[in-house]
Design a protein around this motif. Sequence first.
Motif, PDB file in Angstrom:
ATOM      1  N   ASP A  70      44.840  57.706  43.103  1.00 20.07           N
ATOM      2  CA  ASP A  70      44.622  58.478  44.334  1.00 20.07           C
ATOM      3  C   ASP A  70      44.017  57.626  45.435  1.00 20.07           C
ATOM      4  OD1 ASP A  70      45.601  60.718  43.080  1.00 20.07           O
ATOM      5  OD2 ASP A  70      43.619  61.512  42.570  1.00 20.07           O
ATOM      6  N   THR A  71      43.322  56.550  45.063  1.00 18.25           N
ATOM      7  CA  THR A  71      42.650  55.699  46.045  1.00 18.25           C
ATOM      8  C   THR A  71      43.430  54.442  46.384  1.00 18.25           C
ATOM      9  OG1 THR A  71      41.372  54.634  44.292  1.00 18.25           O
ATOM     10  CG2 THR A  71      40.355  56.527  45.399  1.00 18.25           C
ATOM     11  N   GLY A  72      44.580  54.236  45.773  1.00 16.44           N
ATOM     12  CA  GLY A  72      45.393  53.068  46.098  1.00 16.44           C
ATOM     13  C   GLY A  72      45.934  52.375  44.872  1.00 16.44           C
ATOM     14  N   VAL A  73      46.117  51.080  44.990  1.00 10.34           N
ATOM     15  CA  VAL A  73      46.678  50.263  43.921  1.00 10.34           C
ATOM     16  C   VAL A  73      45.578  49.872  42.944  1.00 10.34           C
ATOM     17  CG1 VAL A  73      47.797  48.054  43.409  1.00 10.34           C
ATOM     18  CG2 VAL A  73      48.501  49.377  45.407  1.00 10.34           C
ATOM     19  N   SER A  74      45.889  49.955  41.678  1.00  6.02           N
ATOM     20  CA  SER A  74      44.951  49.530  40.638  1.00  6.02           C
ATOM     21  C   SER A  74      45.079  48.018  40.448  1.00  6.02           C
ATOM     22  CB  SER A  74      45.269  50.254  39.327  1.00  6.02           C
ATOM     23  OG  SER A  74      44.370  49.875  38.337  1.00  6.02           O
ATOM     24  N   ILE A  75      43.941  47.323  40.479  1.00  8.63           N
ATOM     25  CA  ILE A  75      43.917  45.871  40.306  1.00  8.63           C
ATOM     26  C   ILE A  75      43.514  45.563  38.866  1.00  8.63           C
ATOM     27  CG2 ILE A  75      42.853  43.706  41.101  1.00  8.63           C
ATOM     28  CD1 ILE A  75      44.675  45.111  43.186  1.00  8.63           C
ATOM     29  N   GLN A  76      44.122  44.524  38.297  1.00  4.95           N
ATOM     30  CA  GLN A  76      43.779  44.096  36.943  1.00  4.95           C
ATOM     31  C   GLN A  76      42.283  43.806  36.875  1.00  4.95           C
ATOM     32  OE1 GLN A  76      46.110  40.559  36.395  1.00  4.95           O
ATOM     33  NE2 GLN A  76      48.040  41.615  36.769  1.00  4.95           N
ATOM     34  N   LYS A  77      41.601  44.366  35.878  1.00  5.97           N
ATOM     35  CA  LYS A  77      40.150  44.229  35.777  1.00  5.97           C
ATOM     36  C   LYS A  77      39.697  42.781  35.809  1.00  5.97           C
ATOM     37  CE  LYS A  77      39.390  48.612  33.549  1.00  5.97           C
ATOM     38  NZ  LYS A  77      39.164  49.364  32.362  1.00  5.97           N
ATOM     39  N   GLU A  78      40.431  41.918  35.130  1.00  3.24           N
ATOM     40  CA  GLU A  78      40.033  40.511  35.084  1.00  3.24           C
ATOM     41  C   GLU A  78      40.256  39.777  36.405  1.00  3.24           C
ATOM     42  OE1 GLU A  78      44.277  40.746  33.485  1.00  3.24           O
ATOM     43  OE2 GLU A  78      42.438  41.895  33.205  1.00  3.24           O
ATOM     44  N   ASN A  79      40.952  40.419  37.346  1.00  2.46           N
ATOM     45  CA  ASN A  79      41.255  39.781  38.631  1.00  2.46           C
ATOM     46  C   ASN A  79      40.600  40.463  39.829  1.00  2.46           C
ATOM     47  OD1 ASN A  79      42.893  37.666  37.670  1.00  2.46           O
ATOM     48  ND2 ASN A  79      44.592  39.093  37.421  1.00  2.46           N
ATOM     49  N   ILE A  80      39.753  41.456  39.581  1.00  5.28           N
ATOM     50  CA  ILE A  80      39.139  42.191  40.694  1.00  5.28           C
ATOM     51  C   ILE A  80      38.335  41.256  41.594  1.00  5.28           C
ATOM     52  CG2 ILE A  80      37.377  43.919  41.286  1.00  5.28           C
ATOM     53  CD1 ILE A  80      38.440  45.598  38.945  1.00  5.28           C
ATOM     54  N   GLU A  81      37.549  40.382  41.011  1.00  3.62           N
ATOM     55  CA  GLU A  81      36.716  39.475  41.812  1.00  3.62           C
ATOM     56  C   GLU A  81      37.573  38.528  42.654  1.00  3.62           C
ATOM     57  OE1 GLU A  81      33.472  36.054  40.897  1.00  3.62           O
ATOM     58  OE2 GLU A  81      33.262  37.918  39.758  1.00  3.62           O
ATOM     59  N   GLU A  82      38.599  37.953  42.048  1.00  2.00           N
ATOM     60  CA  GLU A  82      39.483  37.032  42.772  1.00  2.00           C
ATOM     61  C   GLU A  82      40.252  37.772  43.868  1.00  2.00           C
ATOM     62  OE1 GLU A  82      41.301  33.505  43.964  1.00  2.00           O
ATOM     63  OE2 GLU A  82      39.545  33.824  42.685  1.00  2.00           O
ATOM     64  N   PHE A  83      40.735  38.968  43.565  1.00  2.00           N
ATOM     65  CA  PHE A  83      41.446  39.773  44.562  1.00  2.00           C
ATOM     66  C   PHE A  83      40.525  40.081  45.743  1.00  2.00           C
ATOM     67  CE2 PHE A  83      42.570  43.933  46.357  1.00  2.00           C
ATOM     68  CZ  PHE A  83      43.873  43.692  46.747  1.00  2.00           C
ATOM     69  N   SER A  84      39.305  40.493  45.448  1.00  2.00           N
ATOM     70  CA  SER A  84      38.338  40.814  46.511  1.00  2.00           C
ATOM     71  C   SER A  84      38.048  39.585  47.360  1.00  2.00           C
ATOM     72  CB  SER A  84      37.043  41.349  45.914  1.00  2.00           C
ATOM     73  OG  SER A  84      37.282  42.576  45.274  1.00  2.00           O
ATOM     74  N   LYS A  85      37.864  38.454  46.718  1.00  3.09           N
ATOM     75  CA  LYS A  85      37.599  37.198  47.437  1.00  3.09           C
ATOM     76  C   LYS A  85      38.750  36.856  48.371  1.00  3.09           C
ATOM     77  CE  LYS A  85      37.246  32.300  46.515  1.00  3.09           C
ATOM     78  NZ  LYS A  85      37.528  31.302  45.512  1.00  3.09           N
ATOM     79  N   ARG A  86      39.970  36.967  47.873  1.00  2.00           N
ATOM     80  CA  ARG A  86      41.150  36.648  48.685  1.00  2.00           C
ATOM     81  C   ARG A  86      41.322  37.635  49.839  1.00  2.00           C
ATOM     82  NH1 ARG A  86      45.247  33.766  45.910  1.00  2.00           N
ATOM     83  NH2 ARG A  86      46.208  33.680  47.954  1.00  2.00           N
ATOM     84  N   MET A  87      41.001  38.914  49.602  1.00  2.84           N
ATOM     85  CA  MET A  87      41.084  39.908  50.680  1.00  2.84           C
ATOM     86  C   MET A  87      40.063  39.610  51.771  1.00  2.84           C
ATOM     87  SD  MET A  87      43.525  42.110  50.496  1.00  2.84           S
ATOM     88  CE  MET A  87      42.932  43.323  51.669  1.00  2.84           C
ATOM     89  N   ILE A  88      38.854  39.244  51.376  1.00  2.00           N
ATOM     90  CA  ILE A  88      37.823  38.901  52.360  1.00  2.00           C
ATOM     91  C   ILE A  88      38.257  37.682  53.168  1.00  2.00           C
ATOM     92  CG2 ILE A  88      35.463  38.033  52.629  1.00  2.00           C
ATOM     93  CD1 ILE A  88      34.743  39.925  50.229  1.00  2.00           C
ATOM     94  N   GLU A  89      38.799  36.677  52.492  1.00  2.00           N
ATOM     95  CA  GLU A  89      39.297  35.485  53.196  1.00  2.00           C
ATOM     96  C   GLU A  89      40.374  35.870  54.203  1.00  2.00           C
ATOM     97  OE1 GLU A  89      40.749  32.767  50.239  1.00  2.00           O
ATOM     98  OE2 GLU A  89      38.727  32.304  49.511  1.00  2.00           O
ATOM     99  N   LEU A  90      41.270  36.735  53.780  1.00  2.00           N
ATOM    100  CA  LEU A  90      42.349  37.179  54.670  1.00  2.00           C
ATOM    101  C   LEU A  90      41.783  37.925  55.869  1.00  2.00           C
ATOM    102  CD1 LEU A  90      45.342  37.577  55.324  1.00  2.00           C
ATOM    103  CD2 LEU A  90      45.341  39.543  53.769  1.00  2.00           C
ATOM    104  N   GLN A  91      40.862  38.842  55.640  1.00  2.00           N
ATOM    105  CA  GLN A  91      40.293  39.635  56.727  1.00  2.00           C
ATOM    106  C   GLN A  91      39.452  38.793  57.672  1.00  2.00           C
ATOM    107  OE1 GLN A  91      38.399  42.605  54.330  1.00  2.00           O
ATOM    108  NE2 GLN A  91      40.260  43.797  54.121  1.00  2.00           N
TER     109      GLN A  91
END
Length: 128
Positions: A70-91
């Motif tokens: 309901d809140t969006g795409v589910s991210i692989q638990k082992e990759n949440i930190e890397e995904f967040s880091k890459r999103m912050i870099e992008l933003q």
Amino acid sequence: MKIKITSVLVLNSLYEKLKQNTSLAIKTKFQLNRLFLEILPHIDFYQNEVNLLIQKYAARDDNNEIITTDTGVSIQKENIEEFSKRMIELQDTEVEISEYSFSEADFDKASDEITVTDLMALMPFIKE
């Protein structure tokens, strides 16, 4: 002038609010339109990069389909930190755009539609 992608996204949101506003002066509408046409490629870039990150880090079901909630795409638990880091870099990515100049008075007739967040994104363009 350089601005962050996050500001580009807020400016795009503001454009969506103001594009139907008939009370703004023609000069203001023209300047806003030029600004928003210039940021469109940056919005496309952002959306493409987000899609690539989702393709790389999204959790998938047994059929290799991306899992959504309901809140969006589910991210692989082992990759949440890397995904967040890459999103912050992008933003935080800075993009170059032309200088535009508005006054506070240019937006008086749209003050009910402009939020504080919108105003923060407009601040680099508002000249006293």
